[in-house]
Design an enzyme around this catalytic site. Structure first.
Site, PDB file in Angstrom:
ATOM      1  N   SER A 185      -0.418  -5.724  -0.779  1.00 41.78           N
ATOM      2  CA  SER A 185       0.783  -6.477  -0.400  1.00 41.78           C
ATOM      3  C   SER A 185       0.453  -7.939  -0.149  1.00 41.78           C
ATOM      4  CB  SER A 185       1.403  -5.880   0.869  1.00 41.78           C
ATOM      5  OG  SER A 185       1.589  -4.498   0.736  1.00 41.78           O
TER       6      SER A 185
HETATM    7  N1  SAH Z   1      -1.756  -1.872   2.593  1.00 43.33           N
HETATM    8  C1  SAH Z   1      -2.277  -1.728   1.244  1.00 43.33           C
HETATM    9  C2  SAH Z   1      -1.186  -1.688   0.217  1.00 43.33           C
HETATM   10  C3  SAH Z   1      -0.743  -0.344   0.001  1.00 43.33           C
HETATM   11  S1  SAH Z   1       0.340  -0.060  -1.362  1.00 43.33           S
HETATM   12  C4  SAH Z   1      -3.239  -2.833   0.914  1.00 43.33           C
HETATM   13  O1  SAH Z   1      -3.497  -3.691   1.776  1.00 43.33           O
HETATM   14  O2  SAH Z   1      -3.779  -2.831  -0.181  1.00 43.33           O
HETATM   15  C5  SAH Z   1       0.895   1.533  -0.815  1.00 43.33           C
HETATM   16  C6  SAH Z   1      -0.142   2.612  -0.867  1.00 43.33           C
HETATM   17  O3  SAH Z   1       0.467   3.795  -0.341  1.00 43.33           O
HETATM   18  C7  SAH Z   1      -0.596   2.974  -2.271  1.00 43.33           C
HETATM   19  O4  SAH Z   1      -1.984   2.914  -2.323  1.00 43.33           O
HETATM   20  C8  SAH Z   1      -0.087   4.397  -2.469  1.00 43.33           C
HETATM   21  O5  SAH Z   1      -0.937   5.189  -3.268  1.00 43.33           O
HETATM   22  C9  SAH Z   1      -0.035   4.896  -1.045  1.00 43.33           C
HETATM   23  N2  SAH Z   1       0.829   6.047  -0.803  1.00 43.33           N
HETATM   24  C10 SAH Z   1       2.048   6.320  -1.302  1.00 43.33           C
HETATM   25  N3  SAH Z   1       2.514   7.477  -0.795  1.00 43.33           N
HETATM   26  C11 SAH Z   1       1.570   7.947   0.058  1.00 43.33           C
HETATM   27  C12 SAH Z   1       1.451   9.100   0.902  1.00 43.33           C
HETATM   28  N4  SAH Z   1       2.403  10.033   0.970  1.00 43.33           N
HETATM   29  N5  SAH Z   1       0.333   9.240   1.638  1.00 43.33           N
HETATM   30  C13 SAH Z   1      -0.661   8.316   1.585  1.00 43.33           C
HETATM   31  N6  SAH Z   1      -0.609   7.212   0.813  1.00 43.33           N
HETATM   32  C14 SAH Z   1       0.490   7.025   0.066  1.00 43.33           C
END
Ligand code: SAH
Length: 218
Positions: A66
């Site tokens: 993000s």
């Molecule tokens: N904060 C992160 C960005 C995350 S993007 C950073 O700094 O890079 C959102 C993430 O949530 C993705 O990696 C996706 O695979 C994960 N995600 C989506 N659904 C999920 C779930 N049910 N449990 C765990 N992770 C999940």
């Protein structure tokens, strides 16, 4: 990952912290964390030159790291303290995990994509961070073993507040999550007060979907 030339310098990190400050973040702890965490370790090598832009970047598997100012705003809203134990859903690149690790006592982070969890583990190790525990699985179920948490941050869009996460929040705990449909959400702060969840909308947002039992269908 190899480091980009210049990407590792304290200068780039200070510039990013300044960009985040200009976007309205004032919490000195959060700005300090942005100024300290080497973001280039958390982005794909091909994008390392842009690691210190205040921008979202693709990290593979259809996911994004993000925008730093958005992440900083989320962390600021949670009013974290150094003794907090925090649950993060969506480790992704691990960058926000690393920011959290500088601000609180212990971070518990759940990711559903094995390759991302593995890359994040390597980056967190390379950054010399030791107070992070990772779990591979469906984060909409939380991580019961270490509950309750002082704060929970969900880094993916959810149609509603996943019930297990509410159950794993400590009394007085705070949760930050993007709530709404797949294409646009509202960053929402949820406070648990007297056993009741009180929601405050903070800002519009656009996150990748939270996929799982209490999220969107995968
Ligand atoms: N904060 C992160 C960005 C995350 S993007 C950073 O700094 O890079 C959102 C993430 O949530 C993705 O990696 C996706 O695979 C994960 N995600 C989506 N659904 C999920 C779930 N049910 N449990 C765990 N992770 C999940």
């Amino acid at each position: 990952m190899t480091h980009a030339r210049g990407g590792a310098s304290g200068n780039s990190r200070a510039r990013l912290a300044e960009a985040v400050r200009r976007r309205g973040v004032t919490d000195p702890g959060v700005l300090g964390a942005v100024g300290a965490v080497p973001r280039h370790l958390f982005v794909p090598q091909a994008l390392a030159a842009r690691a210190y832009d205040d921008a979202a970047l693709p990290i593979g598997y259809g996911q994004n790291i993000s925008q730093p100012s958005t992440q900083a705003r989320c962390l600021e809203a949670l009013r974290l303290s150094g003794s907090d134990r925090v649950l993060e859903i969506g480790t992704g690149s691990g960058y926000q995990t690393a920011l959290l690790a500088r601000l609180v006592a212990q971070v518990f982070s759940v990711e559903r994509v094995p390759q991302l969890a593995e890359q994040a583990r390597a980056a967190i190790l390379a950054a010399g961070i030791a107070n992070v525990s990772q779990l591979l699985g469906d984060g909409t179920l939380g991580w019961r073993d270490y509950a309750p948490y002082d704060a929970i941050v969900v880094a993916a869009a959810s149609p509603e507040i996943p019930q297990p996460l509410l159950e794993q929040l400590a009394p007085g705990g705070r949760m930050l999550l993007p709530l709404g449909p797949r294409d646009n959400q509202v960053l929402t702060l949820v406070r648990l007060s007297g056993g009741r969840a009180v929601s405050t909308p903070l800002a519009g947002a656009r996150f990748v979907p939270l996929l799982g039992t209490f999220g969107f269908d995968a």
